[in-house]
Design an enzyme around this catalytic site. Structure first.
Site, short mmCIF file in Angstrom:
data_model
loop_
_atom_site.label_atom_id
_atom_site.label_comp_id
_atom_site.label_asym_id
_atom_site.label_seq_id
_atom_site.Cartn_x
_atom_site.Cartn_y
_atom_site.Cartn_z
N ARG A 170 -12.16 -9.07 6.60
CA ARG A 170 -11.22 -8.17 6.32
C ARG A 170 -11.90 -6.80 5.93
O ARG A 170 -11.16 -5.83 5.84
CB ARG A 170 -10.70 -8.76 4.88
CG ARG A 170 -9.54 -9.79 5.37
CD ARG A 170 -8.75 -10.51 4.36
NE ARG A 170 -7.89 -9.37 3.44
CZ ARG A 170 -7.66 -9.25 2.04
NH1 ARG A 170 -7.93 -10.52 1.29
NH2 ARG A 170 -6.90 -8.43 1.60
N TYR A 188 0.48 5.43 4.33
CA TYR A 188 0.89 6.47 3.20
C TYR A 188 -0.26 6.32 2.01
O TYR A 188 -0.96 5.35 1.93
CB TYR A 188 2.12 6.25 2.55
CG TYR A 188 2.51 4.81 2.16
CD1 TYR A 188 3.10 4.02 2.79
CD2 TYR A 188 2.58 4.52 0.74
CE1 TYR A 188 3.36 2.69 2.49
CE2 TYR A 188 2.99 3.20 0.31
CZ TYR A 188 3.30 2.39 1.16
OH TYR A 188 3.42 0.91 0.88
N PRO A 189 -0.58 7.56 1.44
CA PRO A 189 -1.37 7.43 0.10
C PRO A 189 -0.75 7.28 -0.91
O PRO A 189 0.38 7.28 -1.37
CB PRO A 189 -2.15 8.69 0.33
CG PRO A 189 -0.78 9.53 0.69
CD PRO A 189 -0.09 8.82 1.78
N MET A 190 -1.74 6.49 -1.92
CA MET A 190 -1.13 6.27 -3.28
C MET A 190 -2.06 6.36 -4.33
O MET A 190 -3.14 6.09 -4.19
CB MET A 190 -0.38 4.77 -3.19
CG MET A 190 -1.09 3.78 -3.19
SD MET A 190 -0.01 2.24 -3.40
CE MET A 190 0.10 2.07 -5.11
N ASN A 191 -1.26 6.57 -5.63
CA ASN A 191 -2.33 6.54 -6.93
C ASN A 191 -1.53 5.27 -7.74
O ASN A 191 -0.68 4.97 -7.83
CB ASN A 191 -1.92 7.72 -7.64
CG ASN A 191 -2.80 8.83 -7.02
OD1 ASN A 191 -3.80 8.85 -5.93
ND2 ASN A 191 -2.22 10.08 -7.25
N LYS A 192 -2.46 5.12 -8.84
CA LYS A 192 -1.88 4.12 -9.93
C LYS A 192 -1.83 5.36 -10.92
O LYS A 192 -2.75 5.97 -11.31
CB LYS A 192 -2.85 3.10 -10.53
CG LYS A 192 -3.13 2.18 -9.11
CD LYS A 192 -2.23 0.71 -9.39
CE LYS A 192 -2.13 -0.01 -7.99
NZ LYS A 192 -3.12 -1.31 -8.45
N HIS A 226 2.00 -8.77 -7.25
CA HIS A 226 1.81 -7.91 -5.73
C HIS A 226 1.53 -8.81 -4.55
O HIS A 226 2.27 -9.00 -3.60
CB HIS A 226 1.09 -6.98 -6.04
CG HIS A 226 0.72 -6.05 -4.98
ND1 HIS A 226 1.37 -5.06 -4.37
CD2 HIS A 226 -0.59 -6.15 -4.06
CE1 HIS A 226 0.62 -4.42 -3.46
NE2 HIS A 226 -0.22 -5.24 -3.06
N GLN A 256 -1.48 -5.77 6.30
CA GLN A 256 -1.96 -4.47 5.69
C GLN A 256 -3.45 -4.17 5.45
O GLN A 256 -4.32 -5.31 5.61
CB GLN A 256 -1.58 -4.48 3.93
CG GLN A 256 -2.58 -5.26 2.98
CD GLN A 256 -2.71 -6.83 3.30
OE1 GLN A 256 -1.93 -7.44 4.19
NE2 GLN A 256 -3.26 -7.34 2.22
N SER A 275 4.21 -1.66 -8.92
CA SER A 275 4.60 -0.45 -7.94
C SER A 275 5.66 0.23 -8.93
O SER A 275 5.66 1.44 -9.14
CB SER A 275 5.22 -0.79 -6.76
OG SER A 275 4.23 -1.23 -5.75
C1 VOV Z 1 1.49 -6.87 3.52
C2 VOV Z 1 1.25 -7.67 2.46
C3 VOV Z 1 0.30 -7.33 1.27
C4 VOV Z 1 -0.43 -8.32 0.76
C5 VOV Z 1 -0.51 -9.60 1.33
C6 VOV Z 1 -1.04 -7.79 -0.12
C7 VOV Z 1 -1.93 -8.42 -0.86
C8 VOV Z 1 -3.03 -7.70 -1.99
C9 VOV Z 1 -3.97 -8.33 -2.93
C10 VOV Z 1 -3.93 -9.94 -3.08
C11 VOV Z 1 -4.68 -7.38 -3.61
C12 VOV Z 1 -5.62 -7.42 -4.69
C13 VOV Z 1 -6.79 -7.91 -4.07
C14 VOV Z 1 -7.26 -7.21 -2.89
O1 VOV Z 1 -6.97 -7.80 -1.51
O2 VOV Z 1 -8.02 -6.06 -2.99
C15 VOV Z 1 -4.16 -6.24 -3.12
C16 VOV Z 1 -4.59 -4.86 -3.61
C17 VOV Z 1 -3.97 -3.55 -3.28
N1 VOV Z 1 -2.51 -3.67 -2.41
FE1 VOV Z 1 -1.69 -5.05 -1.53
N2 VOV Z 1 -0.85 -6.23 -0.35
C18 VOV Z 1 0.11 -6.23 0.66
C19 VOV Z 1 0.74 -5.07 0.84
C20 VOV Z 1 0.52 -3.97 -0.03
C21 VOV Z 1 1.45 -2.47 -0.04
C22 VOV Z 1 2.67 -2.51 1.00
C23 VOV Z 1 0.95 -1.77 -0.85
C24 VOV Z 1 1.58 -0.50 -1.18
C25 VOV Z 1 2.25 -0.61 -2.47
C26 VOV Z 1 3.68 -0.06 -2.75
O3 VOV Z 1 4.40 -0.34 -3.45
O4 VOV Z 1 4.33 0.62 -1.58
C27 VOV Z 1 -0.13 -2.21 -1.52
C28 VOV Z 1 -1.01 -1.63 -2.33
C29 VOV Z 1 -2.29 -2.22 -2.70
C30 VOV Z 1 -3.22 -1.28 -3.38
C31 VOV Z 1 -3.29 0.20 -3.66
C32 VOV Z 1 -4.23 -2.22 -3.71
C33 VOV Z 1 -5.49 -2.05 -4.33
C34 VOV Z 1 -5.30 -2.06 -5.82
C35 VOV Z 1 -6.22 -1.96 -7.22
O5 VOV Z 1 -5.91 -1.56 -8.06
O6 VOV Z 1 -7.35 -2.34 -6.47
N3 VOV Z 1 -0.32 -3.47 -0.70
N4 VOV Z 1 -3.07 -6.31 -2.14
#
Ligand code: VOV
Length: 254
Positions: free
Chosen positions: A136, A150-154, A177, A190, A228
């Protein structure tokens, strides 16, 4: 007096390949006015570059994907992954110095690095020993029918400051999430790239799907999820269609 405790333990990130999202606009006017020999040279140099990108991917030293962008923000995105930021810089320079560059003008770009965080990590295990995690961090970009970027913030507001939450609170939200994300397994893939210190937002979100409607469904569903809904801030969205290698010649006839 209460002792002030710092609740905020930083998440540990695992970082993989560096990423460049290179958005370009075609200068059709210049292309139509150019001599045939200039066009031929430009197409050959572009084709040679793409061949190199494919070779790097075959050698598992990076990855490449190309998409048409819909709407007027850009015409194409060239997405590159490389082991080092220097290699990203070199490939950018090589493209800009090539004979196709005068016709493919910069429209937008995003620099980041493939990132996984330890929110879901299993205690007592070394993630770098896990082949799934390693794959990965250095992914082969899917050549799926569609891309969404797209880019994003927290958020860091007084009431809703992600960075002031405890690790446990953040982990619980990331679990929720992840559960939503996992329900799209097989439909949306993703790749999350971290860009703190590299570009204007904190993360890049790159999604791949065969059915573009799944982007809308997933993103919409996530909007209702706390991480989100409360903390997500989003930049410009780009959506695109895959460019098959053999489509380029036809395209440049226009
Ligand atoms: C398509 C599916 C999908 C899946 C399975 C998934 C799963 C996961 C897991 C399990 C984890 C945490 C561990 C890691 O793996 O990092 C994350 C992490 C993250 N994600 Fe996610 N995410 C997805 C999809 C997914 C989307 C569509 C978005 C945009 C959010 C939205 O509202 O538009 C997103 C964002 C993020 C971000 C910014 C992070 C890092 C955050 C941080 O603070 O570090 N993400 N994500």
């Amino acid at each position: 007096m209460n002792e002030v405790q710092s609740p905020n333990e930083a998440a540990k990130t695992l970082d993989g390949w560096y990423a460049l999202h290179d958005f370009r606009q075609m200068d059709w006017e210049a292309w139509k006015l150019a001599d045939e020999s200039v066009k031929q040279h430009a197409l050959e140099s572009f084709s040679a570059l793409r061949k190199q990108y494919a070779e790097v991917e075959a050698q598992q030293k990076g990855s490449y994907a190309q998409y048409y962008i819909l709407g007027q923000k850009a015409d194409f995105v060239f997405l590159h992954l490389r082991e080092t930021m220097n290699e990203i810089g070199e490939l950018e320079r090589a493209f800009n110095q090539s004979a196709i560059a005068p016709f493919l003008l910069p429209a937008h770009s995003y620099v980041s690095v493939v990132e996984l965080s330890n929110y879901m990590g299993k205690p007592g295990t070394d993630p770098m020993e896990n082949p799934e995690i390693l794959a990965r961090l250095k992914p082969v970009l899917p050549k799926a029918g569609h891309i969404c970027f797209y880019p994003m913030n927290k958020k860091r507001d007084l009431q809703d400051n992600w960075y002031m939450l405890s690790m446990d609170e953040r982990r619980a939200m990331m679990r929720s999430h992840g559960l939503i994300g996992r329900s799209y397994a097989g439909k949306v893939k993703q790749i999350i790239t971290g860009s703190i210190g590299f570009d204007d937002w904190e993360w890049g979100v790159t999604l791949f799907a065969e059915d573009p409607l799944q982007f809308k469904k997933l993103i919409y569903e996530m909007r209702f999820d706390e991480v989100s809904a409360r903390f997500g801030e989003f930049g410009e969205f780009f959506v695109g269609n895959l460019i098959q290698e053999e489509a380029w010649d036809e395209l440049f006839k226009g």
